[in-house]
Design an enzyme around this catalytic site. Structure first.
Site, PDB file in Angstrom:
ATOM      1  N   THR A   1      44.540  23.713  66.122  1.00  0.00           N
ATOM      2  CA  THR A   1      43.449  22.893  66.629  1.00  0.00           C
ATOM      3  C   THR A   1      43.008  21.832  65.616  1.00  0.00           C
ATOM      4  O   THR A   1      42.734  20.693  65.983  1.00  0.00           O
ATOM      5  CB  THR A   1      42.248  23.772  66.999  1.00  0.00           C
ATOM      6  OG1 THR A   1      41.889  24.590  65.872  1.00  0.00           O
ATOM      7  CG2 THR A   1      42.598  24.689  68.160  1.00  0.00           C
ATOM      8  N   THR A   2      42.955  22.212  64.352  1.00  0.00           N
ATOM      9  CA  THR A   2      42.585  21.239  63.317  1.00  0.00           C
ATOM     10  C   THR A   2      43.660  20.171  63.185  1.00  0.00           C
ATOM     11  O   THR A   2      43.352  18.974  63.056  1.00  0.00           O
ATOM     12  CB  THR A   2      42.361  21.944  61.971  1.00  0.00           C
ATOM     13  OG1 THR A   2      41.354  22.949  62.117  1.00  0.00           O
ATOM     14  CG2 THR A   2      41.932  20.954  60.907  1.00  0.00           C
TER      15      THR A   2
ATOM     16  N   ASP B   1      38.042  27.476  61.537  1.00  0.00           N
ATOM     17  CA  ASP B   1      38.793  27.285  62.772  1.00  0.00           C
ATOM     18  C   ASP B   1      38.324  26.003  63.452  1.00  0.00           C
ATOM     19  O   ASP B   1      37.140  25.882  63.812  1.00  0.00           O
ATOM     20  CB  ASP B   1      38.587  28.485  63.700  1.00  0.00           C
ATOM     21  CG  ASP B   1      39.350  28.344  65.002  1.00  0.00           C
ATOM     22  OD1 ASP B   1      40.584  28.456  64.977  1.00  0.00           O
ATOM     23  OD2 ASP B   1      38.702  28.115  66.040  1.00  0.00           O
TER      24      ASP B   1
ATOM     25  N   ASP C   1      44.285  33.963  67.040  1.00  0.00           N
ATOM     26  CA  ASP C   1      45.239  32.876  66.805  1.00  0.00           C
ATOM     27  C   ASP C   1      46.619  33.430  66.467  1.00  0.00           C
ATOM     28  O   ASP C   1      47.645  32.931  66.954  1.00  0.00           O
ATOM     29  CB  ASP C   1      44.752  31.978  65.660  1.00  0.00           C
ATOM     30  CG  ASP C   1      43.575  31.107  66.062  1.00  0.00           C
ATOM     31  OD1 ASP C   1      43.247  31.080  67.261  1.00  0.00           O
ATOM     32  OD2 ASP C   1      42.979  30.468  65.175  1.00  0.00           O
TER      33      ASP C   1
END
Length: 521
Positions: free
Chosen positions: A97-98, A64, A388
């Site tokens: 997010t990545t 994550d 998520d």
């Protein structure tokens, strides 16, 4: 004209450090790229995990992006801006997010080449903002014209969880639970806090279940209390059930055994009244946010009341919403209207630990995902993945629909931005084209992490997109192939893409506008 020579004027302390011009830009860009590269290999269903070992030896294993960047001890101020990108992405939409961090790093990388070609930072910033606007248009055009039924939402949840420790075998089961949880709390507006996650080690992931209510890790206040209650009345108390103490600093002199017995009897009578008050009010289950005296707990057990003590304020709020009970500051004014209700409360044992299941309350649109896993590391990653997944399902329902995943939307953005770049005059066109190239890095990275040749995959993606309008990298076994991500059930919320473009562009352009770094002592 003065004949005196001009002497240098120093306005900063000798202890301060200052980096100016190209040196400052280079340092900031390198720092931003380094952070993005730290999470690049985690992107996609075949992305790798990172093991983060703290100074005290605690270990976190995850892919994550937000967790990785938040855990890393990053000091460079420009690098911290990329960390903030992932944090913003996590807060706003819960996933991607990545993607946001990698895109920010690629925007900086492309800007570095433009700066080397003597393009002014202001021109690059203007071009990036124009390209970001075009990217948002491309995302809007790519929103799928489909009903967001359970099958589609399960595909959204599964796409989010795939590769995050859930296991390909169990991702579909977990996705059904996630969608079931969101559907149950959905009303005029979905309240995210109405969905809780409770973790318990000791079983396979497939043992995860959806509970209509709240799950607590607290044990009964007395071992002799009932282990289960059916169709019970619930009270929530925010006060200690103990002997009242005087605020005055007073001393009592006891000169005989009779006086001592009277004092003990008076104290015991006060404690017994607590149990009597609750019994007379018809309370079957008590949740107390503070301590319950052992003697009170014994009297409650004798009365057949199941009680829990030291329940956190967060859990008591959840219980109040689930059962319809009111928070009470005292038992003196307890009325029937203050009580809530539950279909059942049961205590289950899991090795040396216990969990209390509070199910089917008055306000039954409150749910808990009771998550099982074999080890603490598995449980931790499952919890992150499920959080998520819940967020993206809510985002799909509340924030503008869904788009193709697997790099399909990024390929569409890149093509759209390039097509419109030709109509922009001046050097700003170079920045817009560079933005498109930066977006291309996302499907290219997906291809690399899936084991495909990145260049060949990108060429094939563009060709498939031009001919069929949609193309993505569909993971098959240990590798991948170019296919239709929608047909393959790889679907993402449009809000995740919008936020990634927005936050990455803002961070990159902020870094590019810095030409002077002053470190103050």
């Amino acid at each position: 004209m003065s004949s005196r020579g001009q002497q240098p004027l120093f306005i900063l302390s000798e202890n301060n450090e200052r980096t100016k011009g190209q040196a400052a830009q280079d340092s900031n860009i390198r720092a931003g790229k380094a952070v993005a590269n730290a999470v690049r290999t985690t992107l996609g269903p075949k992305g790798m995990d990172k093991m983060l070992v703290g100074s005290s030896g605690d270990v976190t294993i995850t892919n994550d992006g937000a967790t990785i960047l938040n855990t890393m001890d990053i000091e460079h101020p420009a690098a911290q801006m990329i960390v903030e990108v992932s944090q913003t992405q996590e807060v706003e939409v819960g996933d991607g997010t990545t993607t946001a961090a990698v895109l920010a790093g690629e925007l900086l990388s492309e800007a570095e080449e433009l700066l080397d070609s003597d393009l002014h930072p202001t021109v690059i910033v203007e071009g990036y903002h124009e390209a970001a606007r075009l990217a948002q248009e491309a995302i809007d055009e790519g929103v799928l014209d489909i009903d967001l039924d359970d099958d589609i939402l399960e595909a959204v949840a599964e796409s989010s969880m795939t590769g995050k420790g859930t296991g390909d075998v169990n991702a579909d089961v977990l996705a059904r639970h996630v969608v079931g949880a969101v559907r149950q709390v959905a009303g005029d507006r979905i309240e995210r806090e109405d969905i809780r996650i409770h973790t318990q080690t000791g079983a396979a992931t497939s043992a995860t279940e959806l509970v209509d209510g709240v799950v607590l890790s607290e044990e009964p206040a007395n071992a002799n209390m009932p282990r289960s209650v059916e169709n019970g009345s619930v009270a929530i108390l925010e006060a200690e059930l103990d002997v009242r103490t005087s605020e005055a600093n007073a001393e009592y002199n006891i000169s005989s055994v009779d006086q001592l017995n009277d004092a003990v009897e008076a104290e015991d009578s006060e404690l017994r009244r607590y149990a009597e008050t609750l019994t007379e009010a018809g309370v079957d289950v008590l949740f107390c946010t503070k301590d319950i005296d052992d003697r009170v707990a014994g009297y409650l057990a004798d009365a057949g009341i199941l009680a829990f003590e030291n329940v956190s304020s967060e859990k008591s709020t959840a219980l109040a919403k689930a059962t319809g009970a009111k928070h009470l500051g005292t038992l003196s004014d307890l009325e029937a209207s203050d009580l809530g209700s539950v279909d059942s409360v049961s205590i289950e044992s899991y090795g040396d630990e216990e969990a209390a299941f509070v199910e089917g309350g008055t306000d039954s649109n409150y749910v808990t995902l009771f998550v099982r896993g074999s080890t603490d590391h598995v449980i931790d990653e499952l919890e992150r993945a499920l959080n998520d997944a819940i967020d993206v399902v809510i985002a799909a329902l509340d924030k503008g629909g869904v788009v193709a995943g697997a790099g399909g939307t990024e390929v569409a953005i890149s093509a759209y931005v390039r097509d419109h770049a030709a109509s922009v005059e001046g050097r700003k066109q170079l920045a817009i084209e560079a933005f498109a190239t930066a977006v291309d890095a996302l499907p290219r990275t997906l291809a690399e992490n899936t084991g495909m040749d990145a260049i060949d995959a990108l060429v094939d993606l563009r060709g498939r997109h031009d001919s069929e309008g949609i193309a993505g990298i569909v993971s098959t076994g240990r590798s991948g192939e170019i296919g239709d991500p929608v047909e393959a059930g790889i679907i993402d919320p449009a809000a995740v893409k919008r936020e990634a473009v927005k936050s990455a562009t803002e961070a990159a352009t902020m870094i590019l506008r810095i030409d002077d770094v002053i470190t103050l002592e």
